[in-house]
Design a protein around this motif. Structure first.
Motif, PDB file in Angstrom:
ATOM      1  N   THR A  12       0.861  -1.175   0.000  1.00 25.18           N
ATOM      2  CA  THR A  12       0.000   0.000   0.000  1.00 25.18           C
ATOM      3  C   THR A  12       0.896   1.223   0.000  1.00 25.18           C
ATOM      4  O   THR A  12       1.818   1.311   0.807  1.00 25.18           O
ATOM      5  N   VAL A  13       0.646   2.137  -0.910  1.00 21.60           N
ATOM      6  CA  VAL A  13       1.452   3.348  -1.034  1.00 21.60           C
ATOM      7  C   VAL A  13       0.538   4.565  -1.063  1.00 21.60           C
ATOM      8  O   VAL A  13      -0.672   4.446  -1.206  1.00 21.60           O
ATOM      9  N   SER A  14       1.133   5.728  -0.928  1.00 20.50           N
ATOM     10  CA  SER A  14       0.393   6.979  -0.951  1.00 20.50           C
ATOM     11  C   SER A  14       0.831   7.791  -2.172  1.00 20.50           C
ATOM     12  O   SER A  14       2.019   7.892  -2.462  1.00 20.50           O
ATOM     13  N   VAL A  15      -0.125   8.389  -2.868  1.00 20.40           N
ATOM     14  CA  VAL A  15       0.182   9.209  -4.039  1.00 20.40           C
ATOM     15  C   VAL A  15       0.852  10.502  -3.583  1.00 20.40           C
ATOM     16  O   VAL A  15       0.355  11.204  -2.702  1.00 20.40           O
ATOM     17  N   VAL A  16       2.010  10.800  -4.189  1.00 15.10           N
ATOM     18  CA  VAL A  16       2.746  12.025  -3.884  1.00 15.10           C
ATOM     19  C   VAL A  16       2.450  13.091  -4.933  1.00 15.10           C
ATOM     20  O   VAL A  16       2.179  14.245  -4.605  1.00 15.10           O
ATOM     21  N   LYS A  17       2.499  12.684  -6.217  1.00 18.77           N
ATOM     22  CA  LYS A  17       2.340  13.656  -7.296  1.00 18.77           C
ATOM     23  C   LYS A  17       1.974  12.935  -8.580  1.00 18.77           C
ATOM     24  O   LYS A  17       2.381  11.805  -8.803  1.00 18.77           O
ATOM     25  N   LEU A  18       1.204  13.615  -9.431  1.00 17.27           N
ATOM     26  CA  LEU A  18       0.908  13.107 -10.769  1.00 17.27           C
ATOM     27  C   LEU A  18       1.763  13.864 -11.768  1.00 17.27           C
ATOM     28  O   LEU A  18       1.783  15.087 -11.770  1.00 17.27           O
ATOM     29  N   HIS A  19       2.473  13.129 -12.599  1.00 20.17           N
ATOM     30  CA  HIS A  19       3.295  13.739 -13.643  1.00 20.17           C
ATOM     31  C   HIS A  19       2.531  13.709 -14.950  1.00 20.17           C
ATOM     32  O   HIS A  19       1.550  13.002 -15.101  1.00 20.17           O
ATOM     33  N   GLY A  20       3.004  14.454 -15.924  1.00 15.43           N
ATOM     34  CA  GLY A  20       2.335  14.506 -17.209  1.00 15.43           C
ATOM     35  C   GLY A  20       1.339  15.645 -17.242  1.00 15.43           C
ATOM     36  O   GLY A  20       1.252  16.454 -16.319  1.00 15.43           O
ATOM     37  N   VAL A  24      -4.819  12.714 -20.255  1.00 16.33           N
ATOM     38  CA  VAL A  24      -4.460  11.503 -19.501  1.00 16.33           C
ATOM     39  C   VAL A  24      -4.336  11.833 -18.014  1.00 16.33           C
ATOM     40  O   VAL A  24      -4.860  11.111 -17.164  1.00 16.33           O
ATOM     41  N   LYS A  25      -3.680  12.932 -17.675  1.00 17.35           N
ATOM     42  CA  LYS A  25      -3.551  13.335 -16.271  1.00 17.35           C
ATOM     43  C   LYS A  25      -4.940  13.590 -15.665  1.00 17.35           C
ATOM     44  O   LYS A  25      -5.231  13.158 -14.551  1.00 17.35           O
ATOM     45  N   ARG A  26      -5.805  14.257 -16.391  1.00 22.07           N
ATOM     46  CA  ARG A  26      -7.163  14.545 -15.907  1.00 22.07           C
ATOM     47  C   ARG A  26      -7.927  13.248 -15.680  1.00 22.07           C
ATOM     48  O   ARG A  26      -8.625  13.090 -14.697  1.00 22.07           O
ATOM     49  N   ARG A  27      -7.787  12.273 -16.592  1.00 17.57           N
ATOM     50  CA  ARG A  27      -8.475  10.988 -16.442  1.00 17.57           C
ATOM     51  C   ARG A  27      -8.001  10.257 -15.196  1.00 17.57           C
ATOM     52  O   ARG A  27      -8.802   9.686 -14.454  1.00 17.57           O
ATOM     53  N   ILE A  28      -6.691  10.277 -14.936  1.00 18.47           N
ATOM     54  CA  ILE A  28      -6.154   9.625 -13.747  1.00 18.47           C
ATOM     55  C   ILE A  28      -6.706  10.290 -12.488  1.00 18.47           C
ATOM     56  O   ILE A  28      -7.097   9.614 -11.532  1.00 18.47           O
ATOM     57  N   ASP A  30      -9.547  11.906 -12.255  1.00 15.23           N
ATOM     58  CA  ASP A  30     -10.976  11.582 -12.201  1.00 15.23           C
ATOM     59  C   ASP A  30     -11.216  10.181 -11.643  1.00 15.23           C
ATOM     60  O   ASP A  30     -12.282   9.911 -11.080  1.00 15.23           O
ATOM     61  N   MET A  31     -10.239   9.283 -11.791  1.00 13.61           N
ATOM     62  CA  MET A  31     -10.359   7.924 -11.254  1.00 13.61           C
ATOM     63  C   MET A  31     -10.067   7.878  -9.756  1.00 13.61           C
ATOM     64  O   MET A  31     -10.151   6.825  -9.147  1.00 13.61           O
ATOM     65  N   GLY A  32      -9.720   9.020  -9.158  1.00 12.23           N
ATOM     66  CA  GLY A  32      -9.503   9.074  -7.717  1.00 12.23           C
ATOM     67  C   GLY A  32      -8.047   9.046  -7.290  1.00 12.23           C
ATOM     68  O   GLY A  32      -7.761   9.040  -6.102  1.00 12.23           O
ATOM     69  N   LEU A  33      -7.134   9.017  -8.224  1.00 14.93           N
ATOM     70  CA  LEU A  33      -5.710   9.015  -7.884  1.00 14.93           C
ATOM     71  C   LEU A  33      -5.230  10.454  -7.739  1.00 14.93           C
ATOM     72  O   LEU A  33      -4.724  11.069  -8.673  1.00 14.93           O
ATOM     73  N   THR A  34      -5.415  10.996  -6.540  1.00 15.80           N
ATOM     74  CA  THR A  34      -5.000  12.362  -6.245  1.00 15.80           C
ATOM     75  C   THR A  34      -4.021  12.349  -5.077  1.00 15.80           C
ATOM     76  O   THR A  34      -3.883  11.344  -4.380  1.00 15.80           O
ATOM     77  N   LYS A  35      -3.322  13.461  -4.878  1.00 18.34           N
ATOM     78  CA  LYS A  35      -2.304  13.558  -3.840  1.00 18.34           C
ATOM     79  C   LYS A  35      -2.847  13.129  -2.476  1.00 18.34           C
ATOM     80  O   LYS A  35      -3.923  13.536  -2.068  1.00 18.34           O
ATOM     81  N   GLN A  68       3.136   4.758 -14.595  1.00 13.91           N
ATOM     82  CA  GLN A  68       4.447   5.418 -14.519  1.00 13.91           C
ATOM     83  C   GLN A  68       4.302   6.894 -14.173  1.00 13.91           C
ATOM     84  O   GLN A  68       5.196   7.499 -13.604  1.00 13.91           O
ATOM     85  N   MET A  69       3.159   7.491 -14.466  1.00 16.84           N
ATOM     86  CA  MET A  69       2.924   8.912 -14.210  1.00 16.84           C
ATOM     87  C   MET A  69       2.585   9.205 -12.753  1.00 16.84           C
ATOM     88  O   MET A  69       2.579  10.368 -12.339  1.00 16.84           O
ATOM     89  N   VAL A  70       2.292   8.162 -11.957  1.00 20.78           N
ATOM     90  CA  VAL A  70       1.844   8.350 -10.578  1.00 20.78           C
ATOM     91  C   VAL A  70       3.030   8.132  -9.637  1.00 20.78           C
ATOM     92  O   VAL A  70       3.466   7.013  -9.433  1.00 20.78           O
ATOM     93  N   GLU A  71       3.536   9.235  -9.070  1.00 19.90           N
ATOM     94  CA  GLU A  71       4.635   9.138  -8.094  1.00 19.90           C
ATOM     95  C   GLU A  71       4.062   8.788  -6.732  1.00 19.90           C
ATOM     96  O   GLU A  71       3.080   9.389  -6.293  1.00 19.90           O
ATOM     97  N   VAL A  72       4.662   7.797  -6.068  1.00 17.77           N
ATOM     98  CA  VAL A  72       4.159   7.316  -4.777  1.00 17.77           C
ATOM     99  C   VAL A  72       5.294   7.220  -3.757  1.00 17.77           C
ATOM    100  O   VAL A  72       6.466   7.283  -4.094  1.00 17.77           O
ATOM    101  N   GLN A  73       4.892   7.037  -2.517  1.00 20.41           N
ATOM    102  CA  GLN A  73       5.870   6.768  -1.450  1.00 20.41           C
ATOM    103  C   GLN A  73       5.308   5.758  -0.486  1.00 20.41           C
ATOM    104  O   GLN A  73       4.136   5.561  -0.398  1.00 20.41           O
TER     105      GLN A  73
END
Length: 73
Positions: A12-20, A24-28, A30-35, A68-73
């Motif tokens: 389980t990881v936490s989203v840090v930042k979305l790249h791009g 495509v970034k907007r779709r990601i 909209d799917m709930g992958l936010t910081k 690959q666009m979703v930076e996590v920690q």
């Protein structure tokens, strides 16, 4: 930088930042992958595409290019 694509199955990881940018970034987003969102990596297909995750209580499949666009920690 660790991305969702690089995350091991069962972690389980936490989203840090979305790249791009753009649609495509907007779709990601909209799917709930936010910081700050917690993401559980359920399964990665044998060739790495797609990556199956659980986010905000639902299951989601992402292409490896999108993961690959979703930076996590």
């Amino acid at each position: 930088m660790q991305t969702l694509r690089d995350t091991e199955t069962g972690k389980t990881v936490s989203v840090v930042k979305l790249h791009g940018e753009g649609a495509v970034k907007r779709r990601i987003m909209d799917m709930g992958l936010t910081k700050g969102t917690q993401v559980y990596v359920r399964k990665v297909a044998p060739l790495g595409d797609p990556v199956e995750v659980t986010v905000r209580g639902y299951e989601l499949s992402l292409r490896k290019e999108d993961a690959q666009m979703v930076e996590v920690q």
